[in-house]
Scaffold this active site. Structure first.
Site, short mmCIF file in Angstrom:
data_model
loop_
_atom_site.label_atom_id
_atom_site.label_comp_id
_atom_site.label_asym_id
_atom_site.label_seq_id
_atom_site.Cartn_x
_atom_site.Cartn_y
_atom_site.Cartn_z
N HIS A 22 0.83 -1.22 0.00
CA HIS A 22 0.00 0.00 0.00
C HIS A 22 0.86 1.26 0.00
O HIS A 22 0.42 2.30 0.47
CB HIS A 22 -0.95 0.03 1.21
CG HIS A 22 -1.68 -1.26 1.43
ND1 HIS A 22 -2.92 -1.53 0.89
CD2 HIS A 22 -1.31 -2.38 2.11
CE1 HIS A 22 -3.30 -2.75 1.26
NE2 HIS A 22 -2.33 -3.30 1.98
N SER A 40 14.53 21.91 -15.85
CA SER A 40 13.33 22.70 -16.09
C SER A 40 13.75 24.04 -16.66
O SER A 40 14.78 24.59 -16.29
CB SER A 40 12.59 22.89 -14.78
OG SER A 40 11.75 24.02 -14.86
N LYS A 74 15.75 22.06 -10.63
CA LYS A 74 15.14 20.78 -10.99
C LYS A 74 16.05 19.84 -11.77
O LYS A 74 16.83 20.26 -12.62
CB LYS A 74 13.88 21.02 -11.84
CG LYS A 74 12.79 21.76 -11.09
CD LYS A 74 11.91 20.81 -10.33
CE LYS A 74 10.90 20.21 -11.27
NZ LYS A 74 10.00 19.32 -10.57
N GLU A 114 10.03 8.48 -16.72
CA GLU A 114 8.68 9.05 -16.91
C GLU A 114 8.16 8.75 -18.31
O GLU A 114 7.00 8.40 -18.50
CB GLU A 114 8.70 10.57 -16.72
CG GLU A 114 8.87 11.02 -15.29
CD GLU A 114 8.98 12.55 -15.23
OE1 GLU A 114 7.93 13.20 -15.16
OE2 GLU A 114 10.11 13.06 -15.29
#
Ligand code: ARG
Length: 470
Positions: free
Chosen positions: A167, A288, A294, A301
């Site tokens: 979980h 970024s 970043k 991804e």
């Protein structure tokens, strides 16, 4: 409305133009053409034609000279295609008719004999199978490269402790090597599925002709052999119509990408500052344009995102095939783009992972610190009490009370004193602290499939053997 006019005043310019009295509408010509994408199978088309022509000469349908002429012409055309000099024409519809027309242009009338005893229907089915077989072999090799790197990393990280999750909540400590081997198991099953699919891809439909076979004395076993197929397909109607082998491949690819998406998701989580479990080298990340701090895990991804298109291709092909009556239908021309893209995407994603995995760096102290939080050895305390004669349900209750007590004090179980622990059970003794350590917890799970470092090393050895036997 289309503003196109008729493409050609002369319908007989088509290889099938004999029975037509007007030229194809120019829009229809473009709408029905597949050459823009099926030219990817040009080399397989030539390979198939060479085998077909050789077989025709062996059974006496073509003379030896005719075969030599055809084979020479096809080889020259292969050179033209490789050099990017082949004059592809939409008016010639597809890869098959482009190459055949070019052959006749180059070698003269003998070129017109190549299509004896075959149809584009068995030709295209042969081309796709040859093309897909080649891709399967490339994908299999890349999968093996990824698994080799993965198992090596698992071996190096056999002792590295991290939290195991259910979980997405900290559950019990595991080793990082054990976690990586879970990915490896998924990929092993993918490899097995791929190789199983290959068996059904590797059958020769050549000779099924349009749908019923042909009246020439062809030798289907011979063309199958020349093309490296295991055997000819059994039924001519089935041979030119079913694309189940392509669907199976897409099912393999969808599962592979699904597995890679799960690993990607974990890499994305682990590289976040909240987890901070691993370092992904800069070359697999991008920045970024607005936030200078970043470093984004773009590669995992993107792999996660590409799963969507591959799942889509599987559904496309299933839907394409559904309810098609026997035998060949033009619908099947739509099989290629999804299949090509599924194969390209699978190969690219595997390449990305195979390059990335060996470069992953575990931040061991962070993993260990995270495993120490969240009462991950609570089950070990319950098991300890069971060994002292307490029933498991009672032990569960005792540990629950101890955890609640520790939460109130902002401490972990191992940080409580013996006296504090003993308020919940007189069966707790000095030796309890051995089982409350993370190292003791993982080492205790010492059976096949367990997370103990010794088991992880043994599992790595078995995995390496399996890979070496491919
Ligand atoms: N371009 C066609 C395809 O991809 C080749 C087969 C065409 N056969 C036919 N009878 N029109 O399916």
């Amino acid at each position: 409305m289309s503003k196109d006019t008729n493409a050609s005043a002369n319908p007989a310019a088509k290889l099938w133009g004999g029975r037509f009295s007007e030229a194809t509408d120019a829009f229809v010509e473009r709408f029905t053409a597949s050459v823009s994408f099926d030219q990817r199978m040009a080399m397989e088309d030539i390979q198939g034609s060479l085998a077909h022509a050789q077989m025709l000469s062996e059974v006496g349908v073509l003379t030896a000279e005719e075969y030599e002429q055809i084979a020479g012409g096809l080889q020259d055309i292969a050179g033209e295609i490789e050099a990017g000099q082949f004059p592809w024409e939409v008016a010639l519809e597809d890869v098959h008719m482009n190459i055949e027309a070019r052959l006749t242009q180059r070698i003269g009338a003998t070129g017109k004999k190549l299509h004896t005893g075959r149809s584009r229907n068995d030709q295209v089915a042969t081309d796709i199978r040859l093309w897909l077989r080649g891709r399967i072999d490339l994908i299999g090799a890349e999968l093996t490269r990824l698994q080799t790197g993965l198992v090596d990393l698992a071996e190096r990280e056999a002792d590295t402790i991290m939290p195991g999750f259910t979980h997405l909540q900290s559950a019990q400590p595991v080793t990082f090597g054990h976690h990586l081997l879970a990915w490896n198991e998924m990929l092993t099953r993918d490899y097995e599925r791929l190789m199983d699919c290959r068996k059904r891809v590797n059958r020769s439909p050549l000779g099924a002709a349009a749908l019923a076979g042909t009246s020439y004395p062809i030798d289907r076993a011979r063309t199958a052999e020349l093309l490296g197929f295991d055997a000819p397909t059994e039924n001519s109607l089935d041979s030119v119509s079913d694309r189940d082998f392509a669907i199976e491949f897409c099912a393999f690819a969808a599962l592979l990408l699904t597995h890679l998406s799960r690993a990607s998701e974990e890499l994305v989580l682990w590289t976040s500052s909240q987890f901070d479990f691993i370092d992904l080298p800069d070359r697999f990340c991008t920045g970024s344009s607005i936030m200078p701090q970043k470093k984004n895990p773009d590669v995992p991804e993107l792999v996660r995102g590409k799963t969507g298109r591959v799942n889509g291709h599987l559904v496309s092909l299933l839907t394409l095939m559904k309810s098609q009556p026997l035998a060949y239908n033009k619908d099947n021309q739509e099989d290629k783009e999804p299949l090509f893209d599924a194969a390209d995407t699978a190969l690219d994603c595997l390449r990305a992972f195979a390059d990335m995995v060996p470069a992953l760096e575990a931040k061991k102290e962070n993993m260990l610190a995270a495993a120490a939080q969240g009462f991950s050895t609570a089950t070990d305390l319950a098991d300890y009490l069971v060994r002292k004669g307490v029933a498991f349900r009672d032990a569960h209750e005792i540990v629950g009370q101890s955890v609640s007590f520790a939460i109130e004090r902002g401490a972990d179980l191992a940080e409580l004193s013996l006296q504090q622990l003993q308020q919940f059970s007189a069966d707790i003794g000095e030796d309890v602290f051995e089982v409350l350590t993370l190292e003791g917890s993982v080492a205790a799970r010492d059976h096949i499939g367990g997370t103990a470092p010794a088991q992880v090393r043994a599992a790595c050895a078995r995995a390496k053997k399996l890979i070496a036997a491919r």
